[in-house]
Write a protein that holds these residues in place. Structure first.
Motif, short mmCIF file in Angstrom:
data_model
loop_
_atom_site.label_atom_id
_atom_site.label_comp_id
_atom_site.label_asym_id
_atom_site.label_seq_id
_atom_site.Cartn_x
_atom_site.Cartn_y
_atom_site.Cartn_z
N ALA A 119 52.55 8.63 68.28
CA ALA A 119 52.74 8.98 69.70
C ALA A 119 51.62 9.92 70.16
O ALA A 119 51.23 9.91 71.33
N GLY A 120 51.10 10.72 69.25
CA GLY A 120 50.00 11.62 69.57
C GLY A 120 48.64 10.95 69.50
O GLY A 120 47.62 11.61 69.62
N GLY A 121 48.64 9.63 69.23
CA GLY A 121 47.38 8.88 69.27
C GLY A 121 46.70 8.70 67.92
O GLY A 121 45.59 8.16 67.86
N ALA A 122 47.35 9.13 66.82
CA ALA A 122 46.69 8.99 65.51
C ALA A 122 46.58 7.53 65.11
O ALA A 122 47.45 6.72 65.43
N ASP A 123 45.48 7.20 64.43
CA ASP A 123 45.30 5.86 63.86
C ASP A 123 45.93 5.90 62.47
O ASP A 123 45.46 6.60 61.58
N LEU A 124 47.02 5.14 62.30
CA LEU A 124 47.79 5.25 61.05
C LEU A 124 47.30 4.29 59.97
O LEU A 124 47.93 4.19 58.92
N SER A 125 46.19 3.59 60.23
CA SER A 125 45.84 2.49 59.32
C SER A 125 45.60 2.93 57.88
O SER A 125 45.77 2.15 56.97
N SER A 126 45.23 4.19 57.67
CA SER A 126 45.01 4.60 56.27
C SER A 126 46.07 5.58 55.79
O SER A 126 45.90 6.26 54.79
N TRP A 127 47.18 5.67 56.53
CA TRP A 127 48.21 6.65 56.18
C TRP A 127 49.19 6.12 55.15
O TRP A 127 49.53 4.93 55.13
N SER A 128 49.68 7.04 54.33
CA SER A 128 50.85 6.76 53.51
C SER A 128 51.46 8.11 53.15
O SER A 128 50.82 9.14 53.32
N ALA A 129 52.70 8.08 52.71
CA ALA A 129 53.35 9.30 52.25
C ALA A 129 53.87 9.05 50.85
O ALA A 129 54.33 7.94 50.56
N THR A 130 53.79 10.05 49.99
CA THR A 130 54.30 9.87 48.63
C THR A 130 55.10 11.08 48.22
O THR A 130 54.94 12.18 48.77
N SER A 131 55.96 10.87 47.24
CA SER A 131 56.73 11.96 46.68
C SER A 131 57.08 11.61 45.24
O SER A 131 57.34 10.45 44.94
N VAL A 132 57.06 12.58 44.36
CA VAL A 132 57.48 12.34 42.98
C VAL A 132 58.86 12.96 42.82
O VAL A 132 59.06 14.13 43.17
N ALA A 141 66.03 -3.41 66.99
CA ALA A 141 64.59 -3.56 66.78
C ALA A 141 63.92 -4.40 67.85
O ALA A 141 63.10 -5.26 67.57
N THR A 142 64.28 -4.15 69.12
CA THR A 142 63.56 -4.78 70.24
C THR A 142 63.05 -3.67 71.16
O THR A 142 63.39 -2.50 70.98
N GLY A 143 62.22 -4.08 72.12
CA GLY A 143 61.72 -3.11 73.09
C GLY A 143 60.43 -2.43 72.66
O GLY A 143 60.00 -1.46 73.27
N PHE A 144 59.80 -2.94 71.60
CA PHE A 144 58.56 -2.33 71.11
C PHE A 144 57.34 -2.87 71.87
O PHE A 144 57.32 -4.04 72.25
N LYS A 145 56.33 -2.00 72.00
CA LYS A 145 55.04 -2.41 72.58
C LYS A 145 54.03 -2.49 71.44
O LYS A 145 54.12 -1.72 70.48
N PRO A 146 53.04 -3.41 71.57
CA PRO A 146 52.00 -3.45 70.55
C PRO A 146 51.36 -2.06 70.39
O PRO A 146 51.17 -1.35 71.39
N GLY A 147 51.09 -1.71 69.15
CA GLY A 147 50.48 -0.40 68.89
C GLY A 147 51.50 0.66 68.54
O GLY A 147 51.13 1.71 67.99
N GLU A 148 52.77 0.42 68.84
CA GLU A 148 53.79 1.41 68.48
C GLU A 148 54.15 1.28 67.01
O GLU A 148 54.01 0.22 66.40
N LEU A 149 54.67 2.37 66.46
CA LEU A 149 55.15 2.31 65.08
C LEU A 149 56.41 1.43 65.06
O LEU A 149 57.37 1.70 65.76
N ARG A 150 56.35 0.37 64.25
CA ARG A 150 57.52 -0.51 64.14
C ARG A 150 58.39 -0.10 62.96
O ARG A 150 59.61 -0.25 62.99
N GLY A 151 57.77 0.36 61.88
CA GLY A 151 58.52 0.72 60.69
C GLY A 151 57.58 1.04 59.56
O GLY A 151 56.47 1.54 59.80
N ALA A 152 58.00 0.74 58.34
CA ALA A 152 57.15 1.05 57.18
C ALA A 152 57.52 0.17 56.00
O ALA A 152 58.65 -0.29 55.88
N PHE A 153 56.52 -0.06 55.16
CA PHE A 153 56.79 -0.58 53.83
C PHE A 153 57.27 0.60 52.99
O PHE A 153 56.72 1.70 53.10
#
Ligand code: HEC
Length: 197
Positions: free
Chosen positions: A118-131, A177-189
Protein backbone atom coordinates in the motif's frame (compact mmCIF):
# COMPACT_ATOMS: atom_id res chain seq x y z
CA UNK A 1 13.77 -0.68 4.97
CA UNK A 2 14.66 -4.30 5.43
CA UNK A 3 11.63 -6.28 4.25
CA UNK A 4 12.18 -9.20 6.59
CA UNK A 5 12.59 -7.02 9.63
CA UNK A 6 9.14 -7.20 11.24
CA UNK A 7 9.40 -10.98 11.33
CA UNK A 8 13.07 -11.25 12.20
CA UNK A 9 12.19 -10.57 15.82
CA UNK A 10 9.90 -13.65 15.84
CA UNK A 11 12.75 -15.75 14.55
CA UNK A 12 15.05 -14.49 17.28
CA UNK A 13 12.43 -15.13 19.94
CA UNK A 14 11.94 -18.69 18.70
CA UNK A 15 15.67 -19.34 18.74
CA UNK A 16 16.08 -17.80 22.15
CA UNK A 17 13.30 -19.82 23.78
CA UNK A 18 14.52 -23.05 22.28
CA UNK A 19 18.11 -22.46 23.33
CA UNK A 20 17.14 -23.27 26.93
CA UNK A 21 17.89 -26.96 26.96
CA UNK A 22 16.41 -27.77 23.55
CA UNK A 23 18.19 -29.45 20.66
CA UNK A 24 21.25 -27.68 19.26
CA UNK A 25 20.40 -24.85 16.90
CA UNK A 26 20.20 -25.43 13.17
CA UNK A 27 23.21 -24.41 11.12
CA UNK A 28 23.23 -21.48 8.73
CA UNK A 29 23.81 -24.01 5.95
CA UNK A 30 20.67 -25.98 6.72
CA UNK A 31 18.65 -22.75 6.99
CA UNK A 32 19.97 -21.58 3.62
CA UNK A 33 19.18 -24.96 2.04
CA UNK A 34 15.66 -24.91 3.48
CA UNK A 35 15.05 -21.38 2.13
CA UNK A 36 16.19 -22.53 -1.28
CA UNK A 37 13.88 -25.57 -1.11
CA UNK A 38 10.95 -23.32 -0.15
CA UNK A 39 11.72 -20.89 -2.98
CA UNK A 40 11.99 -23.70 -5.54
CA UNK A 41 8.72 -25.26 -4.37
CA UNK A 42 6.90 -21.92 -4.58
CA UNK A 43 8.29 -21.28 -8.08
CA UNK A 44 7.12 -24.70 -9.22
CA UNK A 45 3.72 -24.43 -7.60
CA UNK A 46 3.24 -21.01 -9.20
CA UNK A 47 4.25 -22.24 -12.65
CA UNK A 48 2.12 -25.37 -12.49
CA UNK A 49 -0.93 -23.46 -11.28
CA UNK A 50 -0.61 -20.90 -14.06
CA UNK A 51 -0.21 -23.70 -16.62
CA UNK A 52 -3.24 -25.61 -15.27
CA UNK A 53 -5.29 -22.42 -15.17
CA UNK A 54 -4.34 -21.43 -18.70
CA UNK A 55 -5.26 -24.83 -20.03
CA UNK A 56 -8.57 -24.91 -18.17
CA UNK A 57 -9.48 -21.36 -19.24
CA UNK A 58 -8.80 -22.32 -22.84
CA UNK A 59 -10.99 -25.41 -22.61
CA UNK A 60 -13.91 -24.46 -20.42
CA UNK A 61 -13.67 -20.70 -19.82
CA UNK A 62 -13.55 -19.23 -16.30
CA UNK A 63 -16.53 -21.19 -14.97
CA UNK A 64 -14.93 -24.50 -15.95
CA UNK A 65 -11.56 -23.32 -14.66
CA UNK A 66 -12.94 -22.82 -11.18
CA UNK A 67 -13.33 -26.54 -10.75
CA UNK A 68 -9.77 -27.11 -11.94
CA UNK A 69 -8.55 -24.54 -9.41
CA UNK A 70 -10.53 -26.10 -6.64
CA UNK A 71 -9.47 -29.68 -7.32
CA UNK A 72 -6.00 -29.20 -8.77
CA UNK A 73 -4.58 -26.41 -6.56
CA UNK A 74 -4.32 -28.55 -3.40
CA UNK A 75 -3.24 -31.58 -5.44
CA UNK A 76 -0.45 -29.70 -7.25
CA UNK A 77 0.67 -28.21 -3.92
CA UNK A 78 0.83 -31.69 -2.37
CA UNK A 79 2.79 -33.11 -5.32
CA UNK A 80 5.26 -30.22 -5.44
CA UNK A 81 5.73 -30.35 -1.66
CA UNK A 82 6.30 -34.11 -1.58
CA UNK A 83 8.96 -33.87 -4.29
CA UNK A 84 11.00 -31.38 -2.27
CA UNK A 85 10.02 -32.45 1.28
CA UNK A 86 8.39 -29.07 1.71
CA UNK A 87 4.91 -28.30 2.95
CA UNK A 88 3.78 -25.70 0.41
CA UNK A 89 0.52 -23.87 -0.11
CA UNK A 90 -1.10 -20.49 -0.61
CA UNK A 91 -2.71 -18.22 1.89
CA UNK A 92 -4.18 -14.70 2.02
CA UNK A 93 -5.78 -12.18 4.34
CA UNK A 94 -9.00 -12.52 2.31
CA UNK A 95 -9.44 -16.13 1.24
CA UNK A 96 -11.70 -17.88 -1.21
CA UNK A 97 -11.22 -21.30 0.39
CA UNK A 98 -11.33 -21.20 4.20
CA UNK A 99 -8.79 -24.07 4.21
CA UNK A 100 -6.23 -21.50 3.00
CA UNK A 101 -6.77 -19.11 5.93
CA UNK A 102 -3.53 -17.88 7.53
CA UNK A 103 -2.31 -18.78 11.01
CA UNK A 104 -0.94 -16.08 13.32
CA UNK A 105 2.57 -16.06 11.82
CA UNK A 106 1.26 -15.97 8.24
CA UNK A 107 -1.20 -13.23 9.13
CA UNK A 108 1.54 -11.05 10.61
CA UNK A 109 3.65 -11.54 7.49
CA UNK A 110 0.74 -10.84 5.13
CA UNK A 111 -0.12 -7.69 7.05
CA UNK A 112 3.42 -6.38 6.77
CA UNK A 113 3.46 -7.19 3.02
CA UNK A 114 0.08 -5.47 2.53
CA UNK A 115 1.20 -2.39 4.39
CA UNK A 116 4.41 -2.17 2.38
CA UNK A 117 2.54 -2.70 -0.88
CA UNK A 118 0.00 0.00 0.00
CA UNK A 119 2.98 2.28 0.60
CA UNK A 120 4.22 1.57 -2.93
CA UNK A 121 6.95 -1.01 -2.20
CA UNK A 122 7.91 -3.40 -4.99
CA UNK A 123 7.48 -6.79 -3.34
CA UNK A 124 9.04 -8.85 -6.12
CA UNK A 125 12.11 -9.79 -4.09
CA UNK A 126 10.44 -9.97 -0.68
CA UNK A 127 10.04 -12.94 1.60
CA UNK A 128 9.73 -13.49 5.32
CA UNK A 129 11.30 -16.33 7.27
CA UNK A 130 11.30 -17.63 10.80
CA UNK A 131 12.99 -20.56 12.52
CA UNK A 132 10.77 -22.30 15.02
CA UNK A 133 11.42 -25.06 17.52
CA UNK A 134 8.89 -27.90 17.40
CA UNK A 135 8.61 -31.27 19.12
CA UNK A 136 10.31 -32.80 16.05
CA UNK A 137 13.21 -30.34 15.94
CA UNK A 138 13.54 -27.02 14.15
CA UNK A 139 11.56 -25.93 11.16
CA UNK A 140 11.85 -23.03 8.77
CA UNK A 141 8.74 -21.07 7.92
CA UNK A 142 8.80 -19.02 4.74
CA UNK A 143 6.32 -16.65 3.12
CA UNK A 144 6.49 -14.90 -0.27
CA UNK A 145 3.99 -12.29 -1.49
CA UNK A 146 1.71 -12.87 -4.49
CA UNK A 147 0.71 -9.67 -6.28
CA UNK A 148 -2.43 -9.76 -8.45
CA UNK A 149 -1.83 -9.80 -12.21
CA UNK A 150 -4.37 -8.47 -14.72
CA UNK A 151 -5.24 -12.04 -15.82
CA UNK A 152 -6.31 -12.92 -12.27
CA UNK A 153 -9.08 -10.32 -12.24
CA UNK A 154 -11.39 -12.66 -14.18
CA UNK A 155 -11.90 -14.55 -10.93
CA UNK A 156 -10.59 -12.19 -8.21
CA UNK A 157 -11.32 -8.73 -9.64
CA UNK A 158 -13.93 -6.08 -9.10
CA UNK A 159 -16.39 -7.10 -11.81
CA UNK A 160 -17.05 -10.79 -12.32
CA UNK A 161 -19.26 -12.36 -14.97
CA UNK A 162 -22.67 -13.24 -13.47
CA UNK A 163 -22.29 -16.96 -14.22
CA UNK A 164 -18.93 -16.91 -12.45
CA UNK A 165 -20.43 -15.20 -9.42
CA UNK A 166 -23.09 -17.93 -9.30
CA UNK A 167 -20.55 -20.74 -9.57
CA UNK A 168 -18.29 -19.22 -6.92
CA UNK A 169 -21.24 -18.76 -4.55
CA UNK A 170 -22.06 -22.44 -4.97
CA UNK A 171 -18.55 -23.75 -4.35
CA UNK A 172 -17.25 -21.08 -1.99
CA UNK A 173 -20.14 -19.61 0.00
CA UNK A 174 -17.66 -17.69 2.21
CA UNK A 175 -15.58 -16.32 -0.71
CA UNK A 176 -13.77 -13.15 0.35
CA UNK A 177 -11.27 -13.15 -2.52
CA UNK A 178 -12.90 -10.75 -4.99
CA UNK A 179 -12.63 -7.00 -5.47
CA UNK A 180 -8.86 -6.96 -6.07
CA UNK A 181 -7.11 -4.58 -8.47
CA UNK A 182 -4.00 -5.57 -10.43
CA UNK A 183 -0.91 -4.70 -8.42
CA UNK A 184 -2.56 -5.29 -5.05
CA UNK A 185 -1.32 -7.93 -2.67
CA UNK A 186 -3.46 -11.00 -3.32
CA UNK A 187 -1.82 -13.38 -0.86
CA UNK A 188 1.34 -15.40 -0.41
CA UNK A 189 3.02 -18.71 -0.98
CA UNK A 190 3.66 -20.31 2.38
CA UNK A 191 6.13 -23.08 3.07
CA UNK A 192 7.35 -25.09 6.04
CA UNK A 193 10.61 -27.04 5.81
CA UNK A 194 12.02 -29.35 8.47
CA UNK A 195 15.63 -28.41 9.32
CA UNK A 196 18.28 -31.09 9.59
CA UNK A 197 20.01 -29.52 12.57
C1 HEC B 1 -10.62 -19.44 -13.12
C2 HEC B 1 -10.72 -18.61 -11.97
C3 HEC B 1 -9.43 -18.19 -11.28
C4 HEC B 1 -8.40 -17.46 -11.82
C5 HEC B 1 -8.25 -16.94 -13.25
C6 HEC B 1 -7.46 -17.24 -10.74
N1 HEC B 1 -7.91 -17.81 -9.58
FE1 HEC B 1 -7.02 -17.74 -7.74
N2 HEC B 1 -8.42 -18.96 -7.00
C7 HEC B 1 -9.48 -19.49 -7.71
C8 HEC B 1 -10.15 -20.49 -6.92
C9 HEC B 1 -11.35 -21.33 -7.33
C10 HEC B 1 -9.43 -20.55 -5.68
C11 HEC B 1 -9.69 -21.47 -4.51
C12 HEC B 1 -8.76 -22.67 -4.65
C13 HEC B 1 -8.91 -23.65 -3.52
O1 HEC B 1 -10.02 -24.14 -3.31
O2 HEC B 1 -7.88 -23.91 -2.86
C14 HEC B 1 -8.36 -19.59 -5.79
C15 HEC B 1 -7.45 -19.35 -4.77
C16 HEC B 1 -6.39 -18.49 -4.85
C17 HEC B 1 -5.43 -18.24 -3.78
C18 HEC B 1 -5.38 -18.94 -2.43
C19 HEC B 1 -6.03 -18.19 -1.32
C20 HEC B 1 -7.55 -18.27 -1.33
O3 HEC B 1 -8.14 -17.22 -1.62
O4 HEC B 1 -8.14 -19.34 -1.10
C21 HEC B 1 -4.55 -17.32 -4.26
C22 HEC B 1 -3.37 -16.72 -3.52
C23 HEC B 1 -4.94 -17.02 -5.62
N3 HEC B 1 -6.07 -17.73 -5.95
C24 HEC B 1 -4.27 -16.15 -6.45
C25 HEC B 1 -4.52 -16.04 -7.81
C26 HEC B 1 -3.66 -15.31 -8.73
C27 HEC B 1 -2.40 -14.55 -8.33
C28 HEC B 1 -4.20 -15.45 -9.97
C29 HEC B 1 -3.67 -14.95 -11.31
C30 HEC B 1 -2.35 -15.46 -11.67
C31 HEC B 1 -5.41 -16.25 -9.83
N4 HEC B 1 -5.57 -16.59 -8.51
C32 HEC B 1 -6.28 -16.55 -10.87
C33 HEC B 1 -9.89 -19.12 -8.98
C34 HEC B 1 -9.10 -18.42 -9.88
Amino acid sequence: MNPTRPLASFALAALFVSSCGGPSQPSETSIAAAKEAARAAADRLGQELVAALGEALGKGGPVGAIEVCQLRAPQIAADVGAAGKVKIGRTALRVRNPANAPDAWERAGLESFAQARAGGADLSSWSATSVEATADGFQLRWLRPIVLQPACTVCHGEELAPELVAELAKRYPQDAATGFKPGELRGAFTATVQLDG
